[in-house]
Design an enzyme around this catalytic site. Structure first.
Site, PDB file in Angstrom:
ATOM      1  N   GLU A   1      40.662  47.691  42.508  1.00 35.10           N
ATOM      2  CA  GLU A   1      39.707  46.814  41.831  1.00 35.10           C
ATOM      3  C   GLU A   1      38.267  47.292  42.005  1.00 35.10           C
ATOM      4  OE1 GLU A   1      40.004  44.474  39.781  1.00 35.10           O
ATOM      5  OE2 GLU A   1      41.998  43.579  39.983  1.00 35.10           O
TER       6      GLU A   1
ATOM      7  N   SER B   1      43.983  35.591  41.829  1.00 39.93           N
ATOM      8  CA  SER B   1      43.503  36.877  41.320  1.00 39.93           C
ATOM      9  C   SER B   1      42.320  37.446  42.099  1.00 39.93           C
ATOM     10  CB  SER B   1      43.135  36.758  39.833  1.00 39.93           C
ATOM     11  OG  SER B   1      43.188  38.003  39.195  1.00 39.93           O
TER      12      SER B   1
ATOM     13  N   LYS C   1      48.426  43.202  40.019  1.00 40.12           N
ATOM     14  CA  LYS C   1      48.588  42.449  41.266  1.00 40.12           C
ATOM     15  C   LYS C   1      50.036  41.971  41.435  1.00 40.12           C
ATOM     16  CE  LYS C   1      43.731  41.276  41.374  1.00 40.12           C
ATOM     17  NZ  LYS C   1      42.679  40.391  40.887  1.00 40.12           N
TER      18      LYS C   1
ATOM     19  N   SER D   1      44.212  43.079  36.096  1.00 41.86           N
ATOM     20  CA  SER D   1      44.769  42.380  37.257  1.00 41.86           C
ATOM     21  C   SER D   1      46.251  42.041  37.146  1.00 41.86           C
ATOM     22  CB  SER D   1      43.969  41.103  37.528  1.00 41.86           C
ATOM     23  OG  SER D   1      42.715  41.419  38.104  1.00 41.86           O
TER      24      SER D   1
END
Length: 297
Positions: free
Chosen positions: A166, A130, A69, A66
């Site tokens: 994701e 997140s 991001k 993550s």
């Protein structure tokens, strides 16, 4: 004059040796922290104002998780800078956009979907909290992973790969596709902080929502004094049947008491330590780095 020159050279030599020894001491501390750990660890550290740099395994090709991001947010906010997107614009979130079995505070807040949120709200869910569903919506909004890849390349960052979102990373083999290095991350964070990627307003906006990150409170943040300003992005995979964790990462910008900043990028790959011990590795690395910079200044 010769005596003065000699004294000046001597002073410079002593000063340089002292600095080198201090840097070497930190390097040794970091190596001791990661020695014997059941993980491959990569670290990159840089003072933004003073240019002090240090890396341990800085070219490690590590799964992003993550952390990507942050890269996605840069691409989104670049579209805002171009006037192609607006933080106030409304985005309709369909029920089918909110996938099950993934980390998504947004789904918890709106379990039935079919809700309209501003781009600002979507970015906050994704960057500060997140949210995996928010992440994939943003990827689609800017044209997909290929467009994000091109945008990051344009910033001069070559050690970066993004090919899966994701939802696709629910497959174990896909966890290793999106990659970068600690050194590449530190370089990108520095460019971002210096305003070389986004306009001043969007730079400040992204920095602030990274400060508001609610994840990883026991990771890097635990190695810093309470209330220290840390603008960061975390990333972690789950574990497989053999208790192997593909990656656990934390990267960010730390504000020192004197107003200066240092960047720290920590990536752990192929981990069989338990989660608590892995978090402590990150905290210990960050604490040692904080102590180096605060004692130096």
């Amino acid at each position: 004059m010769i005596k003065t020159l000699f004294c000046g050279l001597l002073l410079f030599s002593v000063s340089f040796q002292s600095y080198a020894q201090t840097t070497d001491k930190l390097r040794q501390e970091l190596k001791q922290i990661i020695a014997g750990k059941n993980a491959t660890v990569g670290i990159s550290i840089k003072s933004i104002e003073d240019k002090d740099t240090l890396s341990v395994n800085g070219n490690l090709k590590a799964p992003l998780m993550s952390v990507f991001k942050f890269h996605i947010a840069l691409a989104v906010l670049n579209k805002v800078d171009e006037g192609k997107l607006y933080l106030t614009q409304n985005i309709f979130i369909k029920k089918k956009d909110l996938h099950e079995d993934t980390w998504s505070p947004m789904k918890k807040d709106f379990p039935d979907g079919n809700v309209t949120l501003t781009l600002d709200k979507l970015l906050r869910y994704t960057v500060s909290h997140s949210d995996n569903n928010g992440c994939d919506i943003l990827i689609d909004l800017v044209g997909g992973t290929k467009d994000i890849q091109k945008f990051i390349y344009k910033q001069g960052i070559k050690d970066f790969v993004i090919k899966v979102n994701e939802e696709q990373m629910k497959s174990w083999k896909n966890l290793y596709i999106n990659t970068t290095t600690p050194l590449a991350t530190t370089e990108l964070l520095e460019k971002f902080y210096k305003g070389e990627i986004l306009k001043e307003s969007t730079t400040k906006y992204l920095y602030q929502i990274m400060v508001e990150t609610s994840r990883g409170l026991t990771w890097m943040k635990a190695g810093l004094p309470e209330n220290t300003e840390l603008a960061h992005r975390t990333g972690m995979s789950g574990t497989n049947d053999d208790n192997l964790r593909a990656a656990m990462n934390d990267v960010g910008i730390v504000k020192l008491p004197n107003g200066k900043h240092f960047i720290i990028s920590i990536y752990l790959k192929n981990i069989t330590e338990n989660q608590q011990d892995t978090e402590k590795i990150m905290a210990d690395i960050t604490k040692a780095t904080w102590e180096y910079f605060t004692n130096k200044n």
